[in-house]
Write a protein that holds these residues in place. Sequence first.
Motif, PDB file in Angstrom:
ATOM      1  N   THR A 126       9.603   4.226   7.110  1.00 47.63           N
ATOM      2  CA  THR A 126       8.706   4.311   5.926  1.00 47.63           C
ATOM      3  C   THR A 126       9.452   4.649   4.478  1.00 47.63           C
ATOM      4  O   THR A 126       9.988   5.862   4.620  1.00 47.63           O
ATOM      5  N   TYR A 183       0.662   2.152   5.327  1.00 47.60           N
ATOM      6  CA  TYR A 183       1.402   2.424   4.274  1.00 47.60           C
ATOM      7  C   TYR A 183       2.890   1.852   4.272  1.00 47.60           C
ATOM      8  O   TYR A 183       3.575   2.053   5.303  1.00 47.60           O
ATOM      9  N   VAL A 237       5.764   6.155   1.109  1.00 49.87           N
ATOM     10  CA  VAL A 237       5.141   7.399   0.789  1.00 49.87           C
ATOM     11  C   VAL A 237       5.935   8.229  -0.181  1.00 49.87           C
ATOM     12  O   VAL A 237       7.110   8.062  -0.241  1.00 49.87           O
ATOM     13  N   LYS A 265       0.784  -1.061   0.104  1.00 55.49           N
ATOM     14  CA  LYS A 265       0.138  -0.053  -0.048  1.00 55.49           C
ATOM     15  C   LYS A 265       0.686   1.163   0.159  1.00 55.49           C
ATOM     16  O   LYS A 265       1.730   1.439   0.715  1.00 55.49           O
ATOM     17  N   VAL A 266       0.623   2.124  -1.101  1.00 52.06           N
ATOM     18  CA  VAL A 266       1.459   3.391  -1.167  1.00 52.06           C
ATOM     19  C   VAL A 266       0.643   4.584  -0.912  1.00 52.06           C
ATOM     20  O   VAL A 266      -0.497   4.611  -1.464  1.00 52.06           O
ATOM     21  N   LEU A 267       1.059   5.605  -0.185  1.00 52.15           N
ATOM     22  CA  LEU A 267       0.573   6.965  -0.231  1.00 52.15           C
ATOM     23  C   LEU A 267       1.255   7.630  -1.096  1.00 52.15           C
ATOM     24  O   LEU A 267       2.508   7.959  -0.913  1.00 52.15           O
TER      25      LEU A 267
END
Length: 149
Positions: A87, A60, A63, A16-18
């Motif tokens: 992250t 996430y 980022v 999952k990437v923001l």
Amino acid sequence: MPLTGGTVEDAAMTDKVLVAYTSTIAATDEIAQIIGTELAGCGLRVTVLSIAAAESLHGYGAVIMGDAAARDAHRFVRRHKVSLRHTPMWLFHRGMPPVPGDVTRMVRKLGANGPVSFGGAAPDWDRAKAWARYLADQLTVLHRGFVSN
């Protein structure tokens, strides 16, 4: 001893990437959308949000942030500094090099990658797409150890 609540291992295990962006500079939101679309097309789960709407980094695995020179970006980094230390992070910049000094300091402080510049009079959409595919490859390598064939 493993850390609890948002460990490096937890971040590395999610696809999952923001993609967080400021909207103070024209076209930054469009670049963020292009990056998000390309990442999703490569099989990653992507959320594209304005920095102001990014309440939490929980869940996430990476980022991607643009435009790091904006005041909102500095607030975002201060608000999430603990999570961002664990992250993987990439920065993009809407504009021409040289990158502003405060962004260079942010990169060093966070251990972030970039920033990559997209722009001049008009953003380089093809370069943004190519960079997103490069990021997808990097993130796939990061997550490969957790995927069984």
